[in-house]
Design a protein around this motif. Structure first.
Motif, PDB file in Angstrom:
ATOM      1  N   MET A   1      60.292 -75.080  72.301  1.00 58.22           N
ATOM      2  CA  MET A   1      59.038 -75.442  72.860  1.00 58.22           C
ATOM      3  C   MET A   1      58.410 -74.505  73.685  1.00 58.22           C
ATOM      4  SD  MET A   1      59.404 -78.816  75.240  1.00 58.22           S
ATOM      5  CE  MET A   1      57.665 -79.215  75.127  1.00 58.22           C
ATOM      6  N   ARG A   2      57.356 -74.418  73.963  1.00 59.20           N
ATOM      7  CA  ARG A   2      56.668 -73.590  74.801  1.00 59.20           C
ATOM      8  C   ARG A   2      55.593 -74.019  75.873  1.00 59.20           C
ATOM      9  NH1 ARG A   2      56.248 -67.679  72.580  1.00 59.20           N
ATOM     10  NH2 ARG A   2      54.416 -67.718  73.836  1.00 59.20           N
ATOM     11  N   ILE A   3      55.522 -73.662  77.074  1.00 60.82           N
ATOM     12  CA  ILE A   3      54.619 -74.154  77.916  1.00 60.82           C
ATOM     13  C   ILE A   3      53.527 -73.278  78.403  1.00 60.82           C
ATOM     14  CG2 ILE A   3      56.019 -75.975  78.833  1.00 60.82           C
ATOM     15  CD1 ILE A   3      56.340 -74.532  81.524  1.00 60.82           C
ATOM     16  N   GLY A   4      52.418 -73.746  78.730  1.00 62.94           N
ATOM     17  CA  GLY A   4      51.552 -72.667  79.535  1.00 62.94           C
ATOM     18  C   GLY A   4      50.803 -73.500  80.548  1.00 62.94           C
ATOM     19  N   GLN A   5      49.981 -72.680  81.590  1.00 63.79           N
ATOM     20  CA  GLN A   5      49.271 -73.153  82.729  1.00 63.79           C
ATOM     21  C   GLN A   5      47.756 -72.663  82.350  1.00 63.79           C
ATOM     22  OE1 GLN A   5      49.979 -71.806  86.530  1.00 63.79           O
ATOM     23  NE2 GLN A   5      50.230 -69.732  86.073  1.00 63.79           N
ATOM     24  N   GLY A   6      47.017 -73.246  83.150  1.00 63.57           N
ATOM     25  CA  GLY A   6      45.546 -72.812  83.260  1.00 63.57           C
ATOM     26  C   GLY A   6      44.885 -73.290  84.731  1.00 63.57           C
ATOM     27  N   PHE A   7      44.116 -72.331  85.146  1.00 61.24           N
ATOM     28  CA  PHE A   7      43.389 -72.687  86.508  1.00 61.24           C
ATOM     29  C   PHE A   7      42.070 -72.375  86.145  1.00 61.24           C
ATOM     30  CE2 PHE A   7      42.095 -71.236  90.625  1.00 61.24           C
ATOM     31  CZ  PHE A   7      42.126 -72.374  91.330  1.00 61.24           C
TER      32      PHE A   7
ATOM     33  N   LEU B   1      42.367 -76.278  80.740  1.00 61.48           N
ATOM     34  CA  LEU B   1      43.172 -76.740  79.427  1.00 61.48           C
ATOM     35  C   LEU B   1      43.225 -75.452  78.476  1.00 61.48           C
ATOM     36  CD1 LEU B   1      44.405 -78.842  77.723  1.00 61.48           C
ATOM     37  CD2 LEU B   1      42.194 -79.851  77.307  1.00 61.48           C
ATOM     38  N   MET B   2      41.976 -75.124  78.034  1.00 64.04           N
ATOM     39  CA  MET B   2      42.156 -73.960  77.007  1.00 64.04           C
ATOM     40  C   MET B   2      43.187 -72.968  77.535  1.00 64.04           C
ATOM     41  SD  MET B   2      38.337 -73.658  75.211  1.00 64.04           S
ATOM     42  CE  MET B   2      37.242 -73.815  76.512  1.00 64.04           C
ATOM     43  N   ASP B   3      42.916 -72.530  78.674  1.00 56.98           N
ATOM     44  CA  ASP B   3      43.970 -71.539  79.130  1.00 56.98           C
ATOM     45  C   ASP B   3      45.342 -71.765  79.097  1.00 56.98           C
ATOM     46  OD1 ASP B   3      42.237 -69.011  79.386  1.00 56.98           O
ATOM     47  OD2 ASP B   3      42.064 -69.399  81.460  1.00 56.98           O
ATOM     48  N   ALA B   4      45.657 -72.996  79.552  1.00 56.12           N
ATOM     49  CA  ALA B   4      46.932 -73.601  79.369  1.00 56.12           C
ATOM     50  C   ALA B   4      47.346 -73.401  78.112  1.00 56.12           C
ATOM     51  CB  ALA B   4      46.945 -74.997  79.926  1.00 56.12           C
ATOM     52  N   LEU B   5      46.571 -73.763  77.060  1.00 59.74           N
ATOM     53  CA  LEU B   5      46.862 -73.926  75.481  1.00 59.74           C
ATOM     54  C   LEU B   5      47.211 -72.593  75.047  1.00 59.74           C
ATOM     55  CD1 LEU B   5      44.642 -76.728  74.442  1.00 59.74           C
ATOM     56  CD2 LEU B   5      46.811 -76.882  74.138  1.00 59.74           C
ATOM     57  N   LEU B   6      46.362 -71.718  75.379  1.00 63.40           N
ATOM     58  CA  LEU B   6      46.257 -70.181  75.100  1.00 63.40           C
ATOM     59  C   LEU B   6      47.688 -69.555  75.558  1.00 63.40           C
ATOM     60  CD1 LEU B   6      42.659 -69.139  75.244  1.00 63.40           C
ATOM     61  CD2 LEU B   6      44.020 -69.479  73.139  1.00 63.40           C
ATOM     62  N   GLY B   7      47.995 -69.879  76.750  1.00 62.37           N
ATOM     63  CA  GLY B   7      49.077 -69.253  77.558  1.00 62.37           C
ATOM     64  C   GLY B   7      50.366 -69.631  76.909  1.00 62.37           C
ATOM     65  N   ALA B   8      50.302 -70.933  76.449  1.00 62.69           N
ATOM     66  CA  ALA B   8      51.646 -71.550  75.711  1.00 62.69           C
ATOM     67  C   ALA B   8      51.915 -70.759  74.438  1.00 62.69           C
ATOM     68  CB  ALA B   8      51.494 -72.963  75.666  1.00 62.69           C
ATOM     69  N   ALA B   9      50.581 -70.507  73.774  1.00 64.58           N
ATOM     70  CA  ALA B   9      50.821 -70.007  72.286  1.00 64.58           C
ATOM     71  C   ALA B   9      51.072 -68.406  72.534  1.00 64.58           C
ATOM     72  CB  ALA B   9      49.599 -70.474  71.630  1.00 64.58           C
ATOM     73  N   GLY B  10      50.685 -67.899  73.672  1.00 64.90           N
ATOM     74  CA  GLY B  10      50.877 -66.402  73.768  1.00 64.90           C
ATOM     75  C   GLY B  10      49.519 -65.580  72.916  1.00 64.90           C
TER      76      GLY B  10
ATOM     77  N   ASN C   1      52.166 -82.270  74.921  1.00 65.79           N
ATOM     78  CA  ASN C   1      51.459 -82.888  75.803  1.00 65.79           C
ATOM     79  C   ASN C   1      50.606 -82.072  76.935  1.00 65.79           C
ATOM     80  OD1 ASN C   1      54.068 -82.689  77.214  1.00 65.79           O
ATOM     81  ND2 ASN C   1      53.029 -83.545  78.845  1.00 65.79           N
ATOM     82  N   VAL C   2      49.628 -82.541  77.174  1.00 64.50           N
ATOM     83  CA  VAL C   2      48.879 -81.816  78.359  1.00 64.50           C
ATOM     84  C   VAL C   2      48.800 -82.745  79.739  1.00 64.50           C
ATOM     85  CG1 VAL C   2      47.624 -80.373  76.768  1.00 64.50           C
ATOM     86  CG2 VAL C   2      46.559 -82.408  77.645  1.00 64.50           C
TER      87      VAL C   2
ATOM     88  N   ALA D   1      40.231 -76.936  88.785  1.00 64.42           N
ATOM     89  CA  ALA D   1      41.066 -77.623  87.596  1.00 64.42           C
ATOM     90  C   ALA D   1      42.211 -76.833  87.357  1.00 64.42           C
ATOM     91  CB  ALA D   1      40.188 -78.042  86.437  1.00 64.42           C
ATOM     92  N   MET D   2      43.455 -77.441  87.547  1.00 58.30           N
ATOM     93  CA  MET D   2      44.631 -77.064  86.772  1.00 58.30           C
ATOM     94  C   MET D   2      45.059 -77.637  85.520  1.00 58.30           C
ATOM     95  SD  MET D   2      46.527 -76.302  90.254  1.00 58.30           S
ATOM     96  CE  MET D   2      46.819 -77.823  90.728  1.00 58.30           C
ATOM     97  N   ALA D   3      45.794 -77.081  84.507  1.00 56.28           N
ATOM     98  CA  ALA D   3      46.186 -77.818  83.465  1.00 56.28           C
ATOM     99  C   ALA D   3      47.712 -77.147  83.185  1.00 56.28           C
ATOM    100  CB  ALA D   3      45.217 -77.381  82.165  1.00 56.28           C
ATOM    101  N   VAL D   4      48.373 -77.989  82.398  1.00 53.04           N
ATOM    102  CA  VAL D   4      49.697 -77.410  81.915  1.00 53.04           C
ATOM    103  C   VAL D   4      49.734 -78.055  80.691  1.00 53.04           C
ATOM    104  CG1 VAL D   4      52.121 -77.694  82.034  1.00 53.04           C
ATOM    105  CG2 VAL D   4      50.916 -77.427  84.142  1.00 53.04           C
TER     106      VAL D   4
END
Ligand code: MG
Length: 167
Positions: free
Chosen positions: A1-7, A44-53, A93-94, A148-151
């Motif tokens: 599994m992978r995680i990413g964050q966005g701000f 949220l988009m940056d968190a998803l993109l971060g998690a997926a590299g 999850n987000v 806004a912050m997202a994981v």
């Protein structure tokens, strides 16, 4: 599994609609930006993109590109999820935090979560959205903008061909 964050942060401007999580919020000011300036969806988009590299939304949807002027961020979120899914990841999850002194977002929470879930094609219970203030401190406290912050956590699709194999 992978995680990413966005701000993300956007400043308030008069003469703009306030769009948060794809929802138009009744408020005298909106957020300034090249797209619809949907600060929550951007994080949220940056968190998803971060998690997926996959980098960040500035790489995918450059603000120098007229195609994205006034773009619906919820539509871009759908594109991001398609890219993430195409790499073999699904959203586990987000968790989202909106940081704003005003407006109060509680009455819109269900609509926002529903908008995001539809765009991401995931169940409502995979999205948690929180809102907080900065107790009057700083640019957010002075009502100059919203942050806004997202994981996001991603998990592999189960592939039948993997049965019986171990990495
Ligand atoms: Mg942004």
């Amino acid at each position: 599994m992978r995680i990413g964050q966005g701000f993300d942060v956007h400043k308030f401007a008069y003469g703009r609609k306030l769009i948060i999580g794809g929802q138009e919020i009744h408020y005298p000011k909106g957020l300034e930006g090249h797209s619809d300036a949907d600060v929550l969806t951007h994080a949220l988009m940056d968190a998803l993109l971060g998690a997926a590299g996959l980098g960040d939304i500035g790489m995918l949807f450059p603000d120098s590109d007229p195609a994205f002027r006034g773009a619906s961020s919820i539509g871009l979120l759908h594109v991001v999820c398609s890219k993430v899914n195409a790499l073999g990841w699904k959203v586990s999850n987000v968790d989202l935090t909106l940081i704003a002194e005003n407006p109060k977002i509680g009455p819109y929470r269900q609509a926002i979560v529903s908008n995001l879930a539809n765009a991401m094609e995931i169940d409502l219970d995979k999205i948690n959205m929180k809102a907080t203030t900065t107790e009057g401190l700083g640019f957010i406290g002075r009502g100059e903008g919203i942050a806004a912050m997202a994981v996001a956590a991603l998990e592999r699709f189960h592939r039948p061909e993997d049965d019986g194999h171990r990495d």
